[in-house]
Design an enzyme around this catalytic site. Structure first.
Site, PDB file in Angstrom:
ATOM      1  N   GLU A  51       4.355  -4.669  11.194  1.00 61.54           N
ATOM      2  CA  GLU A  51       3.513  -4.073  10.267  1.00 61.54           C
ATOM      3  C   GLU A  51       3.271  -5.529   9.318  1.00 61.54           C
ATOM      4  O   GLU A  51       4.147  -5.895   9.395  1.00 61.54           O
ATOM      5  CB  GLU A  51       3.793  -3.535   8.955  1.00 61.54           C
ATOM      6  CG  GLU A  51       4.092  -1.612  10.128  1.00 61.54           C
ATOM      7  CD  GLU A  51       4.917  -0.755   9.077  1.00 61.54           C
ATOM      8  OE1 GLU A  51       5.129  -1.744   8.015  1.00 61.54           O
ATOM      9  OE2 GLU A  51       5.315   0.090   9.475  1.00 61.54           O
ATOM     10  N   ASP A  62       6.423  -2.375  -3.637  1.00 63.22           N
ATOM     11  CA  ASP A  62       7.815  -3.284  -3.015  1.00 63.22           C
ATOM     12  C   ASP A  62       8.196  -3.912  -3.224  1.00 63.22           C
ATOM     13  O   ASP A  62       8.659  -4.033  -5.394  1.00 63.22           O
ATOM     14  CB  ASP A  62       6.897  -4.353  -2.932  1.00 63.22           C
ATOM     15  CG  ASP A  62       5.675  -4.606  -1.436  1.00 63.22           C
ATOM     16  OD1 ASP A  62       5.704  -3.818  -0.025  1.00 63.22           O
ATOM     17  OD2 ASP A  62       4.384  -4.580  -1.740  1.00 63.22           O
TER      18      ASP A  62
END
Length: 269
Positions: A51, A62
């Protein structure tokens, strides 16, 4: 049709009686070229799928390690075209299926049809779109299908069974199951609810269900591999390079971690 490659790689792992190992890396960290080297090292070490993260200025999902890497990439001038080029170079170097993981806004601004066409042109396998609501995804899904790309949606423990069914019916490639409620990052343990989420998701779809968020070592990878079709690891890879004294040492550490995790996902099932 790189979405087909993704499907065949996940199916092969299942035939071998193991989970697939999926590695995440932010494009442009520490530079575009060195990011390609890091992702190539991940496949050399044992990752089945890659990815490529599209760095974003407001990465709500994140954790601090990925945020730091994204910031370095953005300050280095990385652009969407660099992310797409990264996908092509990693795929060409490794033969592995390579997806982009991105928030929706950059795709929308770049142009849905243009993004799908450019990603397919370099051999990309598809997109993971964590913040795109299924009910607003028709334009992307049409473009993705036209260009042979997978559309991977993220499900969470907060998703109702009805919502899970709608998400999995719209998706393709695999389903990304978030093991915890929170941001990405390494943890001492993977969320207890992940096993239940995988079971609930499987009840709605025949797509592979892959678990991410929090896996950082072989023990955790083995734990998740007992019940999931794939194990997704990102922060732990980036931290290996971030903590290294120099690039070459960091790349070796990334490759070694992939090897350790690859052993972990090969637990008897």
């Amino acid at each position: 049709m790189s979405a087909e490659l993704l499907g065949s790689v996940l199916a092969k792992a299942k035939e071998e009686g193991r989970a697939a190992l999926i590695g995440y890396w932010p494009a442009g960290y520490p530079t575009v070229g060195d990011g390609v080297r890091a992702m190539t090292a991940m496949v050399e070490g044992g990752c089945d799928v890659i990815e490529v993260g599209l760095p974003y200025s407001d990465p709500v999902l994140d954790g601090p390690v990925i945020q730091t890497a994204d910031d370095i990439a953005l300050r280095g001038g990385v652009r969407i075209r660099d992310v797409i080029r990264t996908v092509g170079e990693v795929h060409a170097a490794t033969g592995a299926p390579v997806l982009i993981m991105t928030y929706w806004n950059p795709v929308d601004r770049y142009g849905v049809e243009r993004f799908a066409a450019d990603l397919a042109a370099v051999g990309g396998a598809g997109c993971i779109l964590p913040d795109l609501p299924v009910q607003e995804s028709e334009a992307w899904r049409k473009a993705a299908e036209q260009h042979g790309l997978a559309t991977v949606f993220v499900v969470a423990q907060s998703s109702s069974d009805e919502r899970l069914a709608k998400i999995t019916a719209a998706g393709s490639g695999f389903v990304y199951a978030a093991s915890i409620m929170g941001v990405t990052g390494t943890r001492d343990s993977v969320g207890e609810g992940a096993r239940g989420l995988v079971a609930r998701t499987r009840a709605t779809t025949s797509l592979p269900v892959c678990v991410g968020l929090g896996v950082s070592n072989a023990r955790q990878a083995a734990e998740v591999a007992e019940y999931a079709d794939g194990v997704i690891v990102g922060t732990a890879f980036v931290r290996r390079l971030m903590d290294a004294e120099d690039l070459e040492t960091g790349l070796t550490a990334v490759r070694d971690l992939a090897g350790e995790l690859a052993e972990g996902v090969r637990v008897p099932r």
